[in-house]
Scaffold this active site. Sequence first.
Site, short mmCIF file in Angstrom:
data_model
loop_
_atom_site.label_atom_id
_atom_site.label_comp_id
_atom_site.label_asym_id
_atom_site.label_seq_id
_atom_site.Cartn_x
_atom_site.Cartn_y
_atom_site.Cartn_z
N GLU A 140 0.84 -1.21 0.00
CA GLU A 140 0.00 0.00 0.00
C GLU A 140 0.87 1.26 0.00
O GLU A 140 0.49 2.29 -0.55
CB GLU A 140 -0.97 -0.04 1.19
CG GLU A 140 -2.08 -1.06 0.94
CD GLU A 140 -2.64 -1.73 2.17
OE1 GLU A 140 -2.43 -1.24 3.29
OE2 GLU A 140 -3.29 -2.79 2.01
N GLU A 196 3.69 -10.84 0.52
CA GLU A 196 2.29 -10.43 0.47
C GLU A 196 1.89 -10.20 -0.98
O GLU A 196 2.07 -9.10 -1.51
CB GLU A 196 2.10 -9.12 1.25
CG GLU A 196 2.46 -9.24 2.72
CD GLU A 196 1.67 -8.25 3.56
OE1 GLU A 196 0.95 -8.71 4.45
OE2 GLU A 196 1.76 -7.03 3.32
N SER A 209 -5.03 -11.87 3.10
CA SER A 209 -6.28 -12.52 3.49
C SER A 209 -6.07 -13.76 4.37
O SER A 209 -6.76 -14.76 4.20
CB SER A 209 -7.11 -12.88 2.25
OG SER A 209 -7.43 -11.70 1.54
P1 13P Z 1 -5.39 -8.62 4.65
O1 13P Z 1 -5.12 -9.66 5.68
O2 13P Z 1 -6.53 -7.72 5.03
O3 13P Z 1 -5.52 -9.20 3.28
O4 13P Z 1 -4.12 -7.66 4.61
C1 13P Z 1 -2.87 -8.21 4.48
C2 13P Z 1 -1.85 -7.16 4.69
O5 13P Z 1 -1.73 -6.24 3.91
C3 13P Z 1 -1.02 -7.22 5.91
O6 13P Z 1 0.02 -6.31 5.85
#
Ligand code: 13P
Length: 248
Positions: free
Chosen positions: A97, A167, A212
């Site tokens: 992000e 990730e 997730s």
């Molecule tokens: P989610 O578990 O909501 O998919 O997010 C994963 C994440 O970005 C952890 O840093």
Amino acid sequence: MRKPMVAGNWKMNGTREGAAVLLQAIKNSHQKFSDKEIVVFPSFIHLPLAEKELSNTDIQWGAQNLYLGKSGAFTGEISGAMLKEYGCRYVLIGHSERRLHFHEDLNLIAEKFKSAIDVKLKPILCVGETKTQREKNETEKIIKEQIISVIEKVGIKNFEEAVIAYEPVWAIGTGLTATPAQAQIAHAFIRKLLAEQNESIATKIQLLYGGSVKADNAAGLFLMPDIDGALVGGASLEAESFLKICEA
Ligand code: 13P
């Protein structure tokens, strides 16, 4: 032996009251997890609460980001030295992000990793491919450039105190999880990449899977030989689901 780790990335979520409630619930269960490393990543503004609630437990806390250097004219930013003052032991570096919405490039991420190491914060370096990159068969190429760019800046030795989180961007917040087999392939690739630089660091480093992770899929992922834990987003915002993942 690598210690299993479960980390909760709260992202930009939580109220002052909600954060306190969640921290208290985690704190109340902490003795169950003495054989694991549990880390929470609240927003910056909730870090003093984390310090207050978790100080006398084995649970650690960290920040989701930092900026370079110790101090300076960087309006709106927070340094690693400031995070240390609030007892942070870890910091997330290069979350997708940050790469996507805040345009953090490979060089800035490597600099941030270095800033963390400089103040003895343990970086959790996040790497992973987008859906398009996976479809184009570029997963390994992307992971490799995300890791090698940091190694070139700081040297492999500085991964001694680091953690890497794989990730896949297509699995974050989408409810789509990499299957344990898909995640294992990526994790094995990361370990092999590190082993080419330093065998002992590759063997010791904790590799977390993120994307997730939920109470009902965590156990399957944790069975994989190169998955040492999870970096959890959405499911870390509720004590019940986060603690279930810790138990898994
Ligand atoms: P989610 O578990 O909501 O998919 O997010 C994963 C994440 O970005 C952890 O840093």
